[in-house]
Design a protein around this motif. Structure first.
Motif, PDB file in Angstrom:
ATOM      1  N   LYS A  20     -40.739 -13.427 -14.765  1.00 39.50           N
ATOM      2  CA  LYS A  20     -40.504 -14.228 -13.558  1.00 39.50           C
ATOM      3  C   LYS A  20     -39.907 -15.596 -13.870  1.00 39.50           C
ATOM      4  CE  LYS A  20     -44.282 -12.237 -10.759  1.00 39.50           C
ATOM      5  NZ  LYS A  20     -44.875 -11.310 -11.704  1.00 39.50           N
ATOM      6  N   LEU A  21     -39.957 -16.028 -15.125  1.00 39.41           N
ATOM      7  CA  LEU A  21     -39.500 -17.375 -15.461  1.00 39.41           C
ATOM      8  C   LEU A  21     -38.028 -17.587 -15.151  1.00 39.41           C
ATOM      9  CD1 LEU A  21     -41.305 -18.219 -18.828  1.00 39.41           C
ATOM     10  CD2 LEU A  21     -41.604 -19.350 -16.623  1.00 39.41           C
ATOM     11  N   ASP A  22     -37.212 -16.566 -15.377  1.00 44.21           N
ATOM     12  CA  ASP A  22     -35.775 -16.710 -15.108  1.00 44.21           C
ATOM     13  C   ASP A  22     -35.371 -16.012 -13.823  1.00 44.21           C
ATOM     14  OD1 ASP A  22     -36.167 -14.158 -15.938  1.00 44.21           O
ATOM     15  OD2 ASP A  22     -34.595 -14.136 -17.463  1.00 44.21           O
ATOM     16  N   ASN A  23     -36.329 -15.774 -12.950  1.00 43.99           N
ATOM     17  CA  ASN A  23     -36.057 -15.152 -11.660  1.00 43.99           C
ATOM     18  C   ASN A  23     -36.007 -16.238 -10.582  1.00 43.99           C
ATOM     19  OD1 ASN A  23     -36.038 -13.725  -9.233  1.00 43.99           O
ATOM     20  ND2 ASN A  23     -37.450 -12.161  -9.971  1.00 43.99           N
ATOM     21  N   PRO A  24     -34.841 -16.514  -9.999  1.00 45.44           N
ATOM     22  CA  PRO A  24     -34.740 -17.578  -8.996  1.00 45.44           C
ATOM     23  C   PRO A  24     -35.668 -17.380  -7.802  1.00 45.44           C
ATOM     24  CG  PRO A  24     -32.563 -16.832  -9.689  1.00 45.44           C
ATOM     25  CD  PRO A  24     -33.545 -15.870 -10.267  1.00 45.44           C
ATOM     26  N   ALA A  25     -35.973 -16.132  -7.473  1.00 47.17           N
ATOM     27  CA  ALA A  25     -36.851 -15.869  -6.331  1.00 47.17           C
ATOM     28  C   ALA A  25     -38.263 -16.378  -6.583  1.00 47.17           C
ATOM     29  CB  ALA A  25     -36.894 -14.368  -6.030  1.00 47.17           C
ATOM     30  N   TRP A  26     -38.609 -16.592  -7.857  1.00 49.20           N
ATOM     31  CA  TRP A  26     -39.933 -17.116  -8.199  1.00 49.20           C
ATOM     32  C   TRP A  26     -39.911 -18.590  -8.569  1.00 49.20           C
ATOM     33  CZ3 TRP A  26     -44.725 -15.054  -7.782  1.00 49.20           C
ATOM     34  CH2 TRP A  26     -44.798 -13.691  -7.483  1.00 49.20           C
ATOM     35  N   MET A  27     -38.848 -19.034  -9.226  1.00 44.85           N
ATOM     36  CA  MET A  27     -38.841 -20.381  -9.779  1.00 44.85           C
ATOM     37  C   MET A  27     -37.917 -21.352  -9.039  1.00 44.85           C
ATOM     38  SD  MET A  27     -41.090 -19.978 -12.060  1.00 44.85           S
ATOM     39  CE  MET A  27     -40.997 -21.594 -12.809  1.00 44.85           C
ATOM     40  N   GLU A  28     -37.044 -20.871  -8.150  1.00 41.36           N
ATOM     41  CA  GLU A  28     -36.120 -21.757  -7.443  1.00 41.36           C
ATOM     42  C   GLU A  28     -36.281 -21.622  -5.929  1.00 41.36           C
ATOM     43  OE1 GLU A  28     -32.165 -21.168  -8.868  1.00 41.36           O
ATOM     44  OE2 GLU A  28     -32.745 -21.306 -10.976  1.00 41.36           O
ATOM     45  N   THR A  29     -35.827 -20.526  -5.388  1.00 40.62           N
ATOM     46  CA  THR A  29     -35.969 -20.349  -3.936  1.00 40.62           C
ATOM     47  C   THR A  29     -37.396 -20.015  -3.537  1.00 40.62           C
ATOM     48  OG1 THR A  29     -35.474 -17.963  -4.022  1.00 40.62           O
ATOM     49  CG2 THR A  29     -33.609 -19.482  -3.860  1.00 40.62           C
ATOM     50  N   VAL A  30     -38.184 -19.499  -4.482  1.00 42.51           N
ATOM     51  CA  VAL A  30     -39.590 -19.080  -4.306  1.00 42.51           C
ATOM     52  C   VAL A  30     -39.767 -18.162  -3.087  1.00 42.51           C
ATOM     53  CG1 VAL A  30     -40.550 -21.087  -5.481  1.00 42.51           C
ATOM     54  CG2 VAL A  30     -40.218 -21.193  -3.025  1.00 42.51           C
ATOM     55  N   MET A  31     -38.730 -17.434  -2.743  1.00 39.89           N
ATOM     56  CA  MET A  31     -38.817 -16.541  -1.604  1.00 39.89           C
ATOM     57  C   MET A  31     -39.601 -15.280  -1.911  1.00 39.89           C
ATOM     58  SD  MET A  31     -37.570 -18.098   0.879  1.00 39.89           S
ATOM     59  CE  MET A  31     -37.590 -16.752   2.050  1.00 39.89           C
ATOM     60  N   ALA A  32     -39.828 -14.991  -3.182  1.00 39.44           N
ATOM     61  CA  ALA A  32     -40.595 -13.802  -3.532  1.00 39.44           C
ATOM     62  C   ALA A  32     -42.004 -13.888  -2.962  1.00 39.44           C
ATOM     63  CB  ALA A  32     -40.639 -13.631  -5.055  1.00 39.44           C
ATOM     64  N   ALA A  73     -45.781 -20.324  -6.074  1.00 42.79           N
ATOM     65  CA  ALA A  73     -45.038 -19.353  -6.886  1.00 42.79           C
ATOM     66  C   ALA A  73     -45.007 -19.743  -8.366  1.00 42.79           C
ATOM     67  CB  ALA A  73     -43.622 -19.179  -6.337  1.00 42.79           C
ATOM     68  N   PRO A  74     -44.613 -20.990  -8.705  1.00 38.08           N
ATOM     69  CA  PRO A  74     -44.671 -21.361 -10.129  1.00 38.08           C
ATOM     70  C   PRO A  74     -46.086 -21.322 -10.689  1.00 38.08           C
ATOM     71  CG  PRO A  74     -43.288 -22.895  -8.889  1.00 38.08           C
ATOM     72  CD  PRO A  74     -43.982 -22.036  -7.883  1.00 38.08           C
ATOM     73  N   MET A  75     -47.083 -21.614  -9.854  1.00 36.87           N
ATOM     74  CA  MET A  75     -48.461 -21.566 -10.334  1.00 36.87           C
ATOM     75  C   MET A  75     -48.863 -20.139 -10.686  1.00 36.87           C
ATOM     76  SD  MET A  75     -51.890 -23.186  -8.619  1.00 36.87           S
ATOM     77  CE  MET A  75     -52.173 -21.880  -7.430  1.00 36.87           C
ATOM     78  N   ILE A  76     -48.411 -19.166  -9.884  1.00 41.99           N
ATOM     79  CA  ILE A  76     -48.686 -17.768 -10.188  1.00 41.99           C
ATOM     80  C   ILE A  76     -48.047 -17.383 -11.519  1.00 41.99           C
ATOM     81  CG2 ILE A  76     -48.207 -15.388  -9.483  1.00 41.99           C
ATOM     82  CD1 ILE A  76     -48.467 -16.282  -6.595  1.00 41.99           C
ATOM     83  N   VAL A  77     -46.798 -17.791 -11.713  1.00 43.42           N
ATOM     84  CA  VAL A  77     -46.100 -17.471 -12.966  1.00 43.42           C
ATOM     85  C   VAL A  77     -46.848 -18.059 -14.157  1.00 43.42           C
ATOM     86  CG1 VAL A  77     -43.961 -17.786 -14.266  1.00 43.42           C
ATOM     87  CG2 VAL A  77     -43.878 -17.318 -11.809  1.00 43.42           C
ATOM     88  N   GLY A  78     -47.212 -19.349 -14.055  1.00 40.36           N
ATOM     89  CA  GLY A  78     -47.955 -19.981 -15.141  1.00 40.36           C
ATOM     90  C   GLY A  78     -49.305 -19.331 -15.360  1.00 40.36           C
ATOM     91  N   GLY A  79     -49.987 -18.965 -14.274  1.00 43.42           N
ATOM     92  CA  GLY A  79     -51.289 -18.317 -14.393  1.00 43.42           C
ATOM     93  C   GLY A  79     -51.194 -16.973 -15.083  1.00 43.42           C
ATOM     94  N   GLU A  80     -50.181 -16.185 -14.744  1.00 40.16           N
ATOM     95  CA  GLU A  80     -50.023 -14.882 -15.383  1.00 40.16           C
ATOM     96  C   GLU A  80     -49.776 -15.034 -16.882  1.00 40.16           C
ATOM     97  OE1 GLU A  80     -46.995 -12.726 -13.349  1.00 40.16           O
ATOM     98  OE2 GLU A  80     -48.264 -12.280 -11.607  1.00 40.16           O
ATOM     99  N   ILE A  81     -48.939 -16.007 -17.247  1.00 41.16           N
ATOM    100  CA  ILE A  81     -48.639 -16.217 -18.667  1.00 41.16           C
ATOM    101  C   ILE A  81     -49.887 -16.689 -19.412  1.00 41.16           C
ATOM    102  CG2 ILE A  81     -47.329 -17.631 -20.288  1.00 41.16           C
ATOM    103  CD1 ILE A  81     -45.016 -17.567 -18.278  1.00 41.16           C
TER     104      ILE A  81
END
Length: 240
Positions: A20-32, A73-81
């Motif tokens: 998800k780190l390089d996925n704009p839907a998670w890290m930029e637009t956060v539309m995911a 969204a970024p918090m989810i990514v960081g939490g998963e990692i």
């Protein structure tokens, strides 16, 4: 047994978060996240809603209303990692497994089953077995040093080894931490910068370094290492 369970769960979360780190839907637009919440919070005109519980749909709608997805969204990514790294290395294993199960539960409440039930069940087992789930990992060193809220470890009260009656020298404790941090650094470098056989070799090297440190098979600074883990951490008596 718990090592196999940890590695399975840890790898699932680490690869999921890393992807998800390089996925704009998670890290930029956060539309995911926004799209996922909207789907779960919507009550269709016919049929059953995706999220079965009214209170959870209300919670998701509240999060949407305050635009919480922009930071969630970024918090989810960081939490998963972080959960993935904690489980793979066996560092604060019980806490990592608790947040593993917490994330699985939220996915299930939002109507997504997939592998979440199995992962949540394994994570709950690790939470119950938190005292030994990190035996082959960093917790073999970390738990005796940190202790628990009801029983502080060596870093907080300098407790002795109940099994031997000896206090671990400060130099040996420092050496432990240096080795563990070095192992973590090697593993992170291998995961982020390398691929192929070299990545595997460095990951194995990091695992051996941490395991040998936990087992206390050798020490440069002298003194005893890694003895009496269970009795030192969870024994009913102590010596001063």
């Amino acid at each position: 047994m718990w090592l196999i369970a940890r590695v399975y769960l840890g790898w699932q979360w680490l690869t999921s978060g890393w992807g998800k780190l390089d996925n704009p839907a998670w890290m930029e637009t956060v539309m995911a996240v926004r799209g996922f919440w909207e789907r779960a919070a919507t009550v269709p005109e016919s049929g059953r809603p995706v999220a079965a519980y009214d209170w959870y749909r209300g919670f998701l709608q509240f999060m949407l209303d305050i635009d919480a997805h922009t930071w969630f969204a970024p918090m989810i990514v960081g939490g998963e990692i972080l959960v993935g790294i904690g489980l793979l290395l066996g560092a604060l294993t019980g806490i990592a497994a608790f947040f593993n199960a917490f994330m699985n539960m939220n996915f299930m409440l939002a109507g997504t089953a997939s592998t979440n039930p199995v992962m949540a069940l394994i994570a709950l087992g690790i939470v119950i077995a938190w005292k030994i789930a990190g035996w082959w990992g960093v917790d073999r060193v970390l738990l005796p040093a940190l202790g628990a809220p009801w029983q502080p470890g060596r870093l907080f009260d300098g407790r002795v080894d109940v099994a031997t009656g000896e206090v671990e020298p400060t130099a040996v404790t420092v050496e432990r931490w240096v080795r563990v941090l070095l192992g973590v650094a090697i593993a992170l470098y291998a995961l982020t910068a390398l691929t192929g056989p070299l990545q595997v070799i460095l990951l194995l090297l990091a695992g051996v370094l941490v395991a040998v440190t936990g087992m206390g098979w050798f020490t440069i600074t002298g003194g005893r290492m890694g003895q009496g883990f269970g009795s030192r951490m969870f024994g009913n008596s102590r010596q001063n």
